[in-house]
Design a protein around this motif. Structure first.
Motif, PDB file in Angstrom:
ATOM      1  N   SER A 249       0.851  -1.188   0.000  1.00 26.09           N
ATOM      2  CA  SER A 249       0.000   0.000   0.000  1.00 26.09           C
ATOM      3  C   SER A 249       0.893   1.247   0.000  1.00 26.09           C
ATOM      4  CB  SER A 249      -0.877   0.009   1.253  1.00 26.09           C
ATOM      5  OG  SER A 249      -0.063   0.202   2.406  1.00 26.09           O
ATOM      6  N   GLN A 250       0.280   2.385  -0.278  1.00 18.60           N
ATOM      7  CA  GLN A 250       1.029   3.646  -0.230  1.00 18.60           C
ATOM      8  C   GLN A 250       1.629   3.856   1.164  1.00 18.60           C
ATOM      9  OE1 GLN A 250       1.893   5.968  -2.595  1.00 18.60           O
ATOM     10  NE2 GLN A 250       1.181   4.383  -3.996  1.00 18.60           N
ATOM     11  N   LYS A 251       0.854   3.506   2.171  1.00 20.15           N
ATOM     12  CA  LYS A 251       1.343   3.655   3.550  1.00 20.15           C
ATOM     13  C   LYS A 251       2.581   2.785   3.783  1.00 20.15           C
ATOM     14  CE  LYS A 251       0.064   3.116   8.355  1.00 20.15           C
ATOM     15  NZ  LYS A 251      -0.510   2.191   9.280  1.00 20.15           N
ATOM     16  N   GLN A 252       2.542   1.547   3.316  1.00 19.80           N
ATOM     17  CA  GLN A 252       3.687   0.653   3.496  1.00 19.80           C
ATOM     18  C   GLN A 252       4.907   1.147   2.719  1.00 19.80           C
ATOM     19  OE1 GLN A 252       1.486  -2.823   2.222  1.00 19.80           O
ATOM     20  NE2 GLN A 252       1.648  -3.731   4.267  1.00 19.80           N
ATOM     21  N   LEU A 253       4.691   1.654   1.509  1.00 15.06           N
ATOM     22  CA  LEU A 253       5.804   2.207   0.729  1.00 15.06           C
ATOM     23  C   LEU A 253       6.420   3.411   1.438  1.00 15.06           C
ATOM     24  CD1 LEU A 253       4.311   1.886  -2.871  1.00 15.06           C
ATOM     25  CD2 LEU A 253       6.356   0.722  -1.998  1.00 15.06           C
ATOM     26  N   LYS A 254       5.575   4.269   2.013  1.00 16.49           N
ATOM     27  CA  LYS A 254       6.091   5.425   2.764  1.00 16.49           C
ATOM     28  C   LYS A 254       6.881   4.967   3.985  1.00 16.49           C
ATOM     29  CE  LYS A 254       2.636   8.695   1.178  1.00 16.49           C
ATOM     30  NZ  LYS A 254       1.442   9.481   1.456  1.00 16.49           N
ATOM     31  N   GLU A 255       6.401   3.915   4.671  1.00 20.26           N
ATOM     32  CA  GLU A 255       7.122   3.381   5.821  1.00 20.26           C
ATOM     33  C   GLU A 255       8.488   2.843   5.399  1.00 20.26           C
ATOM     34  OE1 GLU A 255       4.352   0.524   7.387  1.00 20.26           O
ATOM     35  OE2 GLU A 255       3.229   2.053   8.497  1.00 20.26           O
ATOM     36  N   LEU A 256       8.548   2.157   4.240  1.00 17.59           N
ATOM     37  CA  LEU A 256       9.830   1.675   3.724  1.00 17.59           C
ATOM     38  C   LEU A 256      10.765   2.838   3.421  1.00 17.59           C
ATOM     39  CD1 LEU A 256       8.973  -1.239   1.267  1.00 17.59           C
ATOM     40  CD2 LEU A 256      10.390  -1.366   3.308  1.00 17.59           C
ATOM     41  N   ARG A 257      10.222   3.883   2.815  1.00 18.59           N
ATOM     42  CA  ARG A 257      11.040   5.062   2.513  1.00 18.59           C
ATOM     43  C   ARG A 257      11.606   5.659   3.807  1.00 18.59           C
ATOM     44  NH1 ARG A 257       8.094   9.816  -0.218  1.00 18.59           N
ATOM     45  NH2 ARG A 257       8.003   8.380  -1.959  1.00 18.59           N
ATOM     46  N   GLU A 258      10.778   5.730   4.853  1.00 17.86           N
ATOM     47  CA  GLU A 258      11.241   6.270   6.133  1.00 17.86           C
ATOM     48  C   GLU A 258      12.371   5.413   6.721  1.00 17.86           C
ATOM     49  OE1 GLU A 258       7.775   6.654   8.602  1.00 17.86           O
ATOM     50  OE2 GLU A 258       6.859   8.131   7.271  1.00 17.86           O
ATOM     51  N   ILE A 259      12.238   4.106   6.613  1.00 25.98           N
ATOM     52  CA  ILE A 259      13.295   3.207   7.101  1.00 25.98           C
ATOM     53  C   ILE A 259      14.591   3.452   6.338  1.00 25.98           C
ATOM     54  CG2 ILE A 259      14.041   0.786   7.198  1.00 25.98           C
ATOM     55  CD1 ILE A 259      11.036   0.088   7.726  1.00 25.98           C
ATOM     56  N   ILE A 260      14.492   3.563   5.024  1.00 21.55           N
ATOM     57  CA  ILE A 260      15.681   3.791   4.192  1.00 21.55           C
ATOM     58  C   ILE A 260      16.280   5.157   4.507  1.00 21.55           C
ATOM     59  CG2 ILE A 260      16.470   4.165   1.810  1.00 21.55           C
ATOM     60  CD1 ILE A 260      14.381   1.965   1.031  1.00 21.55           C
ATOM     61  N   ASP A 261      15.432   6.177   4.647  1.00 21.72           N
ATOM     62  CA  ASP A 261      15.931   7.522   4.980  1.00 21.72           C
ATOM     63  C   ASP A 261      16.661   7.524   6.319  1.00 21.72           C
ATOM     64  OD1 ASP A 261      14.971   8.581   2.614  1.00 21.72           O
ATOM     65  OD2 ASP A 261      13.146   9.420   3.523  1.00 21.72           O
ATOM     66  N   ARG A 262      16.134   6.792   7.304  1.00 19.09           N
ATOM     67  CA  ARG A 262      16.818   6.716   8.614  1.00 19.09           C
ATOM     68  C   ARG A 262      18.187   6.061   8.460  1.00 19.09           C
ATOM     69  NH1 ARG A 262      11.695   5.388  10.851  1.00 19.09           N
ATOM     70  NH2 ARG A 262      12.205   3.200  10.760  1.00 19.09           N
ATOM     71  N   GLN A 263      18.269   4.998   7.647  1.00 16.07           N
ATOM     72  CA  GLN A 263      19.550   4.333   7.423  1.00 16.07           C
ATOM     73  C   GLN A 263      20.555   5.271   6.759  1.00 16.07           C
ATOM     74  OE1 GLN A 263      20.712   1.181   8.301  1.00 16.07           O
ATOM     75  NE2 GLN A 263      18.900   1.224   9.584  1.00 16.07           N
ATOM     76  N   ILE A 264      20.078   6.047   5.808  1.00 15.95           N
ATOM     77  CA  ILE A 264      20.955   7.006   5.120  1.00 15.95           C
ATOM     78  C   ILE A 264      21.446   8.062   6.104  1.00 15.95           C
ATOM     79  CG2 ILE A 264      20.991   8.863   3.388  1.00 15.95           C
ATOM     80  CD1 ILE A 264      19.061   7.076   1.716  1.00 15.95           C
ATOM     81  N   ASP A 265      20.547   8.574   6.928  1.00 14.28           N
ATOM     82  CA  ASP A 265      20.912   9.607   7.902  1.00 14.28           C
ATOM     83  C   ASP A 265      21.899   9.113   8.947  1.00 14.28           C
ATOM     84  OD1 ASP A 265      19.267  11.384   6.581  1.00 14.28           O
ATOM     85  OD2 ASP A 265      17.581  11.152   7.967  1.00 14.28           O
ATOM     86  N   GLU A 266      21.835   7.816   9.287  1.00 14.28           N
ATOM     87  CA  GLU A 266      22.741   7.246  10.294  1.00 14.28           C
ATOM     88  C   GLU A 266      24.152   7.061   9.765  1.00 14.28           C
ATOM     89  OE1 GLU A 266      21.047   3.679  11.867  1.00 14.28           O
ATOM     90  OE2 GLU A 266      19.302   4.724  12.689  1.00 14.28           O
ATOM     91  N   LYS A 267      24.311   6.990   8.454  1.00 10.60           N
ATOM     92  CA  LYS A 267      25.639   6.703   7.873  1.00 10.60           C
ATOM     93  C   LYS A 267      26.411   7.942   7.574  1.00 10.60           C
ATOM     94  CE  LYS A 267      24.435   2.250   6.549  1.00 10.60           C
ATOM     95  NZ  LYS A 267      24.990   1.069   6.586  1.00 10.60           N
TER      96      LYS A 267
END
Length: 124
Positions: A106-124
């Motif tokens: 769903s759009q919500k799940q895709l947004k949640e995946l994007r947030e997870i990826i963005d957090r990983q990028i920000d941590e590195k």
């Protein structure tokens, strides 16, 4: 980790051991739903899993208390890496593309995946 994999039956038994952390045969048997497998079946699975170095035990008299020798997260990580290597030519990008286009997210799940990826990028 070893390239050896667990069969579906062994994975079911490992799920019990991962949940319990340590268990005697009677505890393992009690954790199975009905119809419960035979004790000899569980013993055979445990022996195979010991040979694969996934399970260990501590001996208390004539009783063995079994425990996992690998963490669930570590096993899952190795399984995912192996799958990505085999089916997606070691490309996480190909895997992500396949997953997002075929998992009917769903759009919500895709947004949640994007947030997870963005957090990983920000941590590195």
């Amino acid at each position: 980790m070893k390239e050896i994999k667990l069969t579906d039956s062994e994975k079911g038994l490992m799920d019990i051991l991962w949940e319990k952390e340590k268990a005697f045969m009677k505890d393992i048997l009690e954790s199975y739903p009905e119809p419960k497998p035979a004790t000899t079946t569980i013993a055979t699975l445990l022996k195979r899993m010991q040979n694969k170095d996934f399970v260990g035990y501590t001996l208390y008299g004539n009783s063995r208390e079994y425990f996992p020798k690998i963490e669930k997260g570590e096993y899952f990580k190795e399984e995912m890496s192996s799958m990505i290597d085999r089916f997606f030519n070691s490309s996480v990008t190909q895997f992500a593309s396949f997953f997002t286009s075929n998992a009917k997210l769903s759009q919500k799940q895709l947004k949640e995946l994007r947030e997870i990826i963005d957090r990983q990028i920000d941590e590195k």
